[in-house]
Motif scaffolding. Sequence first.
Motif, PDB file in Angstrom:
ATOM      1  N   SER A  10     -12.087  -4.330 -14.269  1.00  0.00           N
ATOM      2  CA  SER A  10     -12.238  -2.904 -13.996  1.00  0.00           C
ATOM      3  C   SER A  10     -13.603  -2.353 -14.375  1.00  0.00           C
ATOM      4  O   SER A  10     -13.900  -1.202 -14.066  1.00  0.00           O
ATOM      5  CB  SER A  10     -11.148  -2.126 -14.741  1.00  0.00           C
ATOM      6  OG  SER A  10     -11.295  -2.317 -16.139  1.00  0.00           O
ATOM      7  N   GLN A  11     -14.462  -3.122 -15.042  1.00  0.00           N
ATOM      8  CA  GLN A  11     -15.753  -2.619 -15.482  1.00  0.00           C
ATOM      9  C   GLN A  11     -16.930  -3.463 -14.996  1.00  0.00           C
ATOM     10  O   GLN A  11     -17.995  -2.942 -14.697  1.00  0.00           O
ATOM     11  CB  GLN A  11     -15.789  -2.540 -17.026  1.00  0.00           C
ATOM     12  CG  GLN A  11     -14.770  -1.584 -17.625  1.00  0.00           C
ATOM     13  CD  GLN A  11     -14.982  -0.148 -17.188  1.00  0.00           C
ATOM     14  OE1 GLN A  11     -16.108   0.289 -16.993  1.00  0.00           O
ATOM     15  NE2 GLN A  11     -13.892   0.592 -17.012  1.00  0.00           N
ATOM     16  N   ALA A  12     -16.761  -4.778 -14.931  1.00  0.00           N
ATOM     17  CA  ALA A  12     -17.890  -5.659 -14.640  1.00  0.00           C
ATOM     18  C   ALA A  12     -18.391  -5.463 -13.210  1.00  0.00           C
ATOM     19  O   ALA A  12     -17.628  -5.093 -12.314  1.00  0.00           O
ATOM     20  CB  ALA A  12     -17.470  -7.116 -14.847  1.00  0.00           C
ATOM     21  N   PRO A  13     -19.690  -5.696 -12.976  1.00  0.00           N
ATOM     22  CA  PRO A  13     -20.194  -5.676 -11.598  1.00  0.00           C
ATOM     23  C   PRO A  13     -19.423  -6.665 -10.734  1.00  0.00           C
ATOM     24  O   PRO A  13     -19.020  -7.743 -11.198  1.00  0.00           O
ATOM     25  CB  PRO A  13     -21.661  -6.090 -11.752  1.00  0.00           C
ATOM     26  CG  PRO A  13     -22.008  -5.756 -13.163  1.00  0.00           C
ATOM     27  CD  PRO A  13     -20.749  -5.984 -13.954  1.00  0.00           C
ATOM     28  N   GLU A 389     -15.135   1.520  -4.058  1.00  0.00           N
ATOM     29  CA  GLU A 389     -15.220   0.722  -5.275  1.00  0.00           C
ATOM     30  C   GLU A 389     -13.882   0.718  -5.999  1.00  0.00           C
ATOM     31  O   GLU A 389     -13.437  -0.327  -6.518  1.00  0.00           O
ATOM     32  CB  GLU A 389     -16.321   1.254  -6.196  1.00  0.00           C
ATOM     33  CG  GLU A 389     -16.488   0.396  -7.447  1.00  0.00           C
ATOM     34  CD  GLU A 389     -17.666   0.808  -8.304  1.00  0.00           C
ATOM     35  OE1 GLU A 389     -17.585   0.591  -9.533  1.00  0.00           O
ATOM     36  OE2 GLU A 389     -18.668   1.332  -7.764  1.00  0.00           O
ATOM     37  N   ASP A 390     -13.211   1.861  -6.035  1.00  0.00           N
ATOM     38  CA  ASP A 390     -11.885   1.918  -6.653  1.00  0.00           C
ATOM     39  C   ASP A 390     -10.918   0.976  -5.934  1.00  0.00           C
ATOM     40  O   ASP A 390     -10.119   0.270  -6.577  1.00  0.00           O
ATOM     41  CB  ASP A 390     -11.340   3.344  -6.615  1.00  0.00           C
ATOM     42  CG  ASP A 390     -12.090   4.305  -7.535  1.00  0.00           C
ATOM     43  OD1 ASP A 390     -12.826   3.822  -8.431  1.00  0.00           O
ATOM     44  OD2 ASP A 390     -11.969   5.531  -7.343  1.00  0.00           O
ATOM     45  N   LEU A 391     -10.987   0.959  -4.594  1.00  0.00           N
ATOM     46  CA  LEU A 391     -10.131   0.039  -3.835  1.00  0.00           C
ATOM     47  C   LEU A 391     -10.481  -1.413  -4.148  1.00  0.00           C
ATOM     48  O   LEU A 391      -9.590  -2.258  -4.282  1.00  0.00           O
ATOM     49  CB  LEU A 391     -10.282   0.298  -2.338  1.00  0.00           C
ATOM     50  CG  LEU A 391      -9.711   1.621  -1.813  1.00  0.00           C
ATOM     51  CD1 LEU A 391     -10.076   1.813  -0.344  1.00  0.00           C
ATOM     52  CD2 LEU A 391      -8.192   1.675  -1.984  1.00  0.00           C
ATOM     53  N   TYR A 397      -3.099   2.664  -2.180  1.00  0.00           N
ATOM     54  CA  TYR A 397      -3.191   3.797  -1.264  1.00  0.00           C
ATOM     55  C   TYR A 397      -2.962   5.123  -1.976  1.00  0.00           C
ATOM     56  O   TYR A 397      -3.679   6.094  -1.753  1.00  0.00           O
ATOM     57  CB  TYR A 397      -2.154   3.650  -0.132  1.00  0.00           C
ATOM     58  CG  TYR A 397      -2.422   2.543   0.844  1.00  0.00           C
ATOM     59  CD1 TYR A 397      -3.246   2.750   1.934  1.00  0.00           C
ATOM     60  CD2 TYR A 397      -1.827   1.300   0.693  1.00  0.00           C
ATOM     61  CE1 TYR A 397      -3.483   1.744   2.852  1.00  0.00           C
ATOM     62  CE2 TYR A 397      -2.062   0.284   1.583  1.00  0.00           C
ATOM     63  CZ  TYR A 397      -2.898   0.504   2.669  1.00  0.00           C
ATOM     64  OH  TYR A 397      -3.127  -0.488   3.565  1.00  0.00           O
ATOM     65  N   ASP A 398      -1.969   5.148  -2.832  1.00  0.00           N
ATOM     66  CA  ASP A 398      -1.589   6.403  -3.488  1.00  0.00           C
ATOM     67  C   ASP A 398      -2.602   6.850  -4.522  1.00  0.00           C
ATOM     68  O   ASP A 398      -2.585   8.021  -4.943  1.00  0.00           O
ATOM     69  CB  ASP A 398      -0.213   6.233  -4.149  1.00  0.00           C
ATOM     70  CG  ASP A 398       0.894   6.016  -3.133  1.00  0.00           C
ATOM     71  OD1 ASP A 398       0.723   6.442  -1.972  1.00  0.00           O
ATOM     72  OD2 ASP A 398       1.911   5.395  -3.482  1.00  0.00           O
ATOM     73  N   ASP A 399      -3.470   5.950  -4.962  1.00  0.00           N
ATOM     74  CA  ASP A 399      -4.469   6.299  -5.980  1.00  0.00           C
ATOM     75  C   ASP A 399      -5.683   7.027  -5.395  1.00  0.00           C
ATOM     76  O   ASP A 399      -6.471   7.607  -6.134  1.00  0.00           O
ATOM     77  CB  ASP A 399      -4.975   5.032  -6.686  1.00  0.00           C
ATOM     78  CG  ASP A 399      -3.881   4.336  -7.484  1.00  0.00           C
ATOM     79  OD1 ASP A 399      -3.027   5.047  -8.022  1.00  0.00           O
ATOM     80  OD2 ASP A 399      -3.899   3.091  -7.547  1.00  0.00           O
ATOM     81  N   ILE A 400      -5.847   6.972  -4.064  1.00  0.00           N
ATOM     82  CA  ILE A 400      -7.041   7.511  -3.418  1.00  0.00           C
ATOM     83  C   ILE A 400      -6.720   8.855  -2.786  1.00  0.00           C
ATOM     84  O   ILE A 400      -5.818   8.968  -1.951  1.00  0.00           O
ATOM     85  CB  ILE A 400      -7.578   6.532  -2.357  1.00  0.00           C
ATOM     86  CG1 ILE A 400      -7.860   5.156  -2.960  1.00  0.00           C
ATOM     87  CG2 ILE A 400      -8.842   7.106  -1.706  1.00  0.00           C
ATOM     88  CD1 ILE A 400      -8.931   5.148  -4.026  1.00  0.00           C
ATOM     89  N   GLN A 401      -7.478   9.874  -3.162  1.00  0.00           N
ATOM     90  CA  GLN A 401      -7.315  11.201  -2.562  1.00  0.00           C
ATOM     91  C   GLN A 401      -8.230  11.334  -1.356  1.00  0.00           C
ATOM     92  O   GLN A 401      -9.413  11.023  -1.442  1.00  0.00           O
ATOM     93  CB  GLN A 401      -7.645  12.292  -3.599  1.00  0.00           C
ATOM     94  CG  GLN A 401      -6.653  12.386  -4.737  1.00  0.00           C
ATOM     95  CD  GLN A 401      -6.925  13.574  -5.639  1.00  0.00           C
ATOM     96  OE1 GLN A 401      -8.001  14.143  -5.615  1.00  0.00           O
ATOM     97  NE2 GLN A 401      -5.927  13.943  -6.427  1.00  0.00           N
TER      98      GLN A 401
END
Length: 402
Positions: A10-13, A389-391, A397-401
Motif C-alpha cells: 500500500s505504500q511502496a512504489p 493508483e488506488d485501484l 469498485y465501491d472504494d472509488i467515488q
Amino acid sequence: MPDSQKEPDSQAPLTILIAADTYPPHINGAAQFGYRLAKGMKGRGHNVHVLACRQDKGLSYTEFRDEATVHRLRSHKVPTHEYFRICFPWEIKKEISLLFDKVQPDVVHIQSHYMIGEHVLYEAVKRGIRVVATNHFMPENLNPFMPFPQWFKDIIGRISWKDMGKVMGKADVVTTPTPLAAKAMHQHAFLRKVLPLSNGIDSAAYELQPGEVLEPNPAPTVVFAGRLAEEKHVDVLIDAVAKTPAELNVHLQIVGGGEVRPALEAQVERLGLKDRVTFLGLASDAELREVYIKADLFCMPGTAELQSLVTLEAMSASTPVVLADAMALPHLVNDGENGYLFRPNDSGDLAEKISRVLSLPAEDRAMMGKASRSMVEPHSIDGVLQKFEDLYRGASYDDIQV
C-alpha cells in the motif's frame, strides 16, 4: 470478477505495465490517455513500462522515453488504415511472457481487449497479478476501416462486444471514461460492473498565463481538432460553415490528419471556402493550446466519442462548444450555458447553432467559455491518477467515488 492472488504493497512504489494497442505517435484519444497515464504515474514515483506495437517492420525492441520504458512489439500494417498496425498472437505471446519475467509487474493496466491487451491480461491472470482494464473503444469505431456491407459489420460488432466481455470479465476492475460507455458495456458485453472513470485533463495547461497575450483571430473562428476519419463527420461541419450567414464571415480551422483529408479538401474547394477553411495538419501540444485559446467556438461533430479529450481540452481553454447529440458528448454540454447540442449529421441545425453562438456579444460568449471551464473541473488529471493508483493498490469498485 476474480480476486487477485497478489495485491501490491500500500505504500511502496509500484511497477506498472500498461498494455496499449494504440500509443503515440498514434494520434487519438486512447493513445493520448495511455501517454498521460504513463507520464503521470512516473511523476508519482512509480516504475512504468508500456507495451505497444512498433510503427514499422522489424523485430521487437525497447526504447527509453521520458514518460516510461516502452517495449515495441513486431507488428503488421492494416491496409485500410493510415497508421494502425496489428500484432499476431503467435508472434507476441512468447515475447509477452518473457517481458513479464523481466519486468515483474505489480499491476497490469490494459487499454483494450484487442491483441496486445488481451494477451497481456491472460498472462497476468495466469501469474496472479492484479489487472485493471480500461475500454476506450466502441465496435462502431472500426466500421470505416472494414470494407464490408453493413450487415456483416453488425455481425463483427456483436462478436467484438462478446469478446470484450470474455476478456475484460477476467480483470479485477473494469473502467471506461463515461457513464454512457459503462451502460453500453453492461448491455452489450454483459459486464456486471464497470466503473465510469474520466480520462482526465490538466485543465490549467490551457489557461492564459500571467502576462501572456495572444492576438485574437481576425474573423470569428470555429475549431475542430481530431483524427480526420469518417466517424468524425468533419464534412458535416464544413457544409455547416457554408450555410452560415455571409455577414458573420465564419472561418474554420481543422487540426489533425487522417484518411479523409483529401476528400475534405476537395469539398472545401467545391464549396468555394478556401479563403475561410484552413487545414492546420498535425499540431504540437503548444500549437494546439494556442488554437484552443484563440478559438471563438469549438465543434465536435463526431458520433462515436466515448469522452472526447479534445473537447475537454477546448473547454479547459474557456471555449464555448457545439457538439453532436451523440454518444458521450451530451455530458459535456449544458444547453445554452456553455454551448449547444445539434442533431447528428444535420448541417443545417449545426449552422444554426454555430450562428447562434457567434452572433452573441463578446461578453456573452466569454460567459459561455467560463461555463465550459467550470464543467471541466471534475475531470482533473490529478484526481484521476489518484483513483487509478488506488485501484492498482487493491481498491474495489465501491472504494472509488465518481
